[in-house]
Motif scaffolding. Structure first.
Motif, short mmCIF file in Angstrom:
data_model
loop_
_atom_site.label_atom_id
_atom_site.label_comp_id
_atom_site.label_asym_id
_atom_site.label_seq_id
_atom_site.Cartn_x
_atom_site.Cartn_y
_atom_site.Cartn_z
N LEU A 255 -6.99 -9.19 -1.28
CA LEU A 255 -5.84 -9.24 -2.17
C LEU A 255 -4.99 -8.00 -1.92
CD1 LEU A 255 -7.41 -10.14 -5.64
CD2 LEU A 255 -5.84 -11.58 -4.35
N ASP A 256 -3.73 -8.07 -2.32
CA ASP A 256 -2.84 -6.92 -2.26
C ASP A 256 -2.75 -6.25 -3.62
OD1 ASP A 256 -1.63 -6.27 0.27
OD2 ASP A 256 -0.66 -8.24 0.22
N ALA A 257 -2.50 -4.93 -3.61
CA ALA A 257 -2.18 -4.20 -4.83
C ALA A 257 -1.30 -3.02 -4.44
CB ALA A 257 -3.44 -3.71 -5.54
N ALA A 258 -0.51 -2.57 -5.38
CA ALA A 258 0.35 -1.41 -5.15
C ALA A 258 0.33 -0.54 -6.39
CB ALA A 258 1.78 -1.86 -4.84
N SER A 259 0.51 0.75 -6.17
CA SER A 259 0.58 1.67 -7.29
C SER A 259 1.97 1.64 -7.90
CB SER A 259 0.24 3.10 -6.84
OG SER A 259 1.35 3.67 -6.16
N ALA A 260 2.16 2.43 -8.94
CA ALA A 260 3.46 2.51 -9.60
C ALA A 260 4.46 3.36 -8.83
CB ALA A 260 3.28 3.06 -11.02
N ALA A 261 4.02 3.99 -7.74
CA ALA A 261 4.95 4.77 -6.92
C ALA A 261 5.80 3.80 -6.10
CB ALA A 261 4.19 5.71 -6.00
N PRO A 262 7.13 3.81 -6.27
CA PRO A 262 7.96 2.80 -5.60
C PRO A 262 8.14 3.05 -4.12
CG PRO A 262 9.34 4.32 -6.85
CD PRO A 262 7.92 4.66 -7.18
N ASP A 263 7.91 4.27 -3.66
CA ASP A 263 8.08 4.58 -2.24
C ASP A 263 7.26 5.82 -1.91
OD1 ASP A 263 9.66 6.86 -3.06
OD2 ASP A 263 11.36 5.50 -3.28
N ARG A 264 7.26 6.19 -0.63
CA ARG A 264 6.41 7.30 -0.18
C ARG A 264 6.86 8.63 -0.77
NH1 ARG A 264 1.29 6.78 1.07
NH2 ARG A 264 0.53 8.33 2.57
N SER B 295 1.07 -0.79 -10.36
CA SER B 295 2.37 -1.35 -10.74
C SER B 295 2.14 -2.49 -11.73
CB SER B 295 3.11 -1.86 -9.51
OG SER B 295 2.45 -3.01 -8.98
N GLU B 296 3.14 -2.82 -12.50
CA GLU B 296 3.01 -3.89 -13.49
C GLU B 296 2.67 -5.22 -12.81
OE1 GLU B 296 6.45 -4.11 -15.94
OE2 GLU B 296 6.20 -2.08 -16.77
N GLU B 297 3.32 -5.49 -11.68
CA GLU B 297 3.07 -6.74 -10.97
C GLU B 297 1.64 -6.83 -10.47
OE1 GLU B 297 5.45 -4.60 -10.36
OE2 GLU B 297 7.35 -5.63 -10.78
N SER B 298 1.14 -5.73 -9.90
CA SER B 298 -0.23 -5.74 -9.38
C SER B 298 -1.25 -5.85 -10.51
CB SER B 298 -0.49 -4.46 -8.57
OG SER B 298 0.27 -4.46 -7.38
#
Length: 267
Positions: free
Chosen positions: A74-83, A97-100
């Protein structure tokens, strides 16, 4: 008569020790400066370390490699929008992130049975490490996973170690194992760190984790790293804890195995 000019480089008497380490020792001297070759090598290593921090993780290739090795992903991302935000705001890298969070929560609720362990492969401060070492390490660990209910492996971007706490909690895991790119050094731009947390949930502290560091062929190779993790997984399940209360005595077993010339089961 030998007309060959003398070398401008004064060799260091410790030169023979260099074969035992990648550390920058016994580099020699040219006048009051470093010789050209080690200076250029230093500049290259510095550039590689900087590139490792900024290089984005090729998640598509990593998903393909993990799935080919038999791991659902599965994919997940943190709340940091970019590097840039990731590097300047470590707190954002520890929060989903809210979506993840919503996607992982839905996946966790749909599970018929809670997993014993969930693996998170995260870019951290070196996407090189995650891309190069996570799949072969998990492949080396596979024999130790018999009898364990392994959840879906999560590929996480712009991630810090603590992001695994929220992931593990939402996926109802008893243990979360985060495989993450460590801060690159001047001789190790692709070092993988492994962090183990019992009953992950948001708010866990680093004192409640165990860490295996510098996993890569030039550091701690996959097989002994897998042995260490297997030992820690078994002990965490037996003691129902990780962190300062869980001591890594796996080196004693490895030493006994080497002395006896056989394999010793870590449980």
């Amino acid at each position: 008569m030998d007309d060959k000019p003398a070398s401008p480089v004064d060799k260091n008497p410790w030169d023979t020790l260099r074969r035992f380490t990648n550390a920058r020792i016994a580099l020699g001297r040219a006048g009051s400066s470093l010789p050209t070759a080690p200076l250029l090598a230093f500049n290259l290593s510095h550039a590689q370390a900087r590139d490792a921090v900024h290089q984005p993780l090729d998640t598509a290739a990593l998903h393909d490699a993990l799935r080919a090795a038999g791991f659902d992903t599965l994919d997940a991302a943190s709340a940091a929008p970019d590097r840039d935000h990731y590097l300047r705001r470590p707190d954002l890298g520890r929060t989903l992130s809210e979506e993840s969070a919503a996607a992982l929560a839905a996946h966790g609720k749909a599970l018929h049975e809670a997993p014993d362990v969930v693996f998170v492969v995260a870019d951290g401060l070196s996407a090189y490490a995650a891309a190069r070492h996570a799949t072969p390490f998990l492949d080396a660990l596979r024999p130790a996973l018999d009898g364990w209910k392994v959840g879906t492996t999560v590929v996480a971007t712009q991630a810090r170690v603590a992001l695994g706490d929220g992931i593990g909690e939402l996926l109802r895991a008893r243990i979360v194992v985060v495989l993450i790119g460590e801060r690159p050094g001047l001789s190790s731009p692709d070092s993988l760190g492994i962090y183990l947390t019992w009953e992950p949930r948001i708010g866990r502290s680093d004192a409640e984790r165990n860490c295996i560091s510098n996993v890569r062929p030039e550091g701690l190779a996959y097989a002994p790293a897998a042995f260490k993790l297997r030992y820690l997984l078994n002990e965490a399940r037996r003691l129902k804890l990780t962190g300062v209360g869980l001591k890594d005595d796996s080196d004693t077993l490895l030493a006994a195995s080497a002395k006896s010339g056989g394999a010793i089961d870590s449980q």
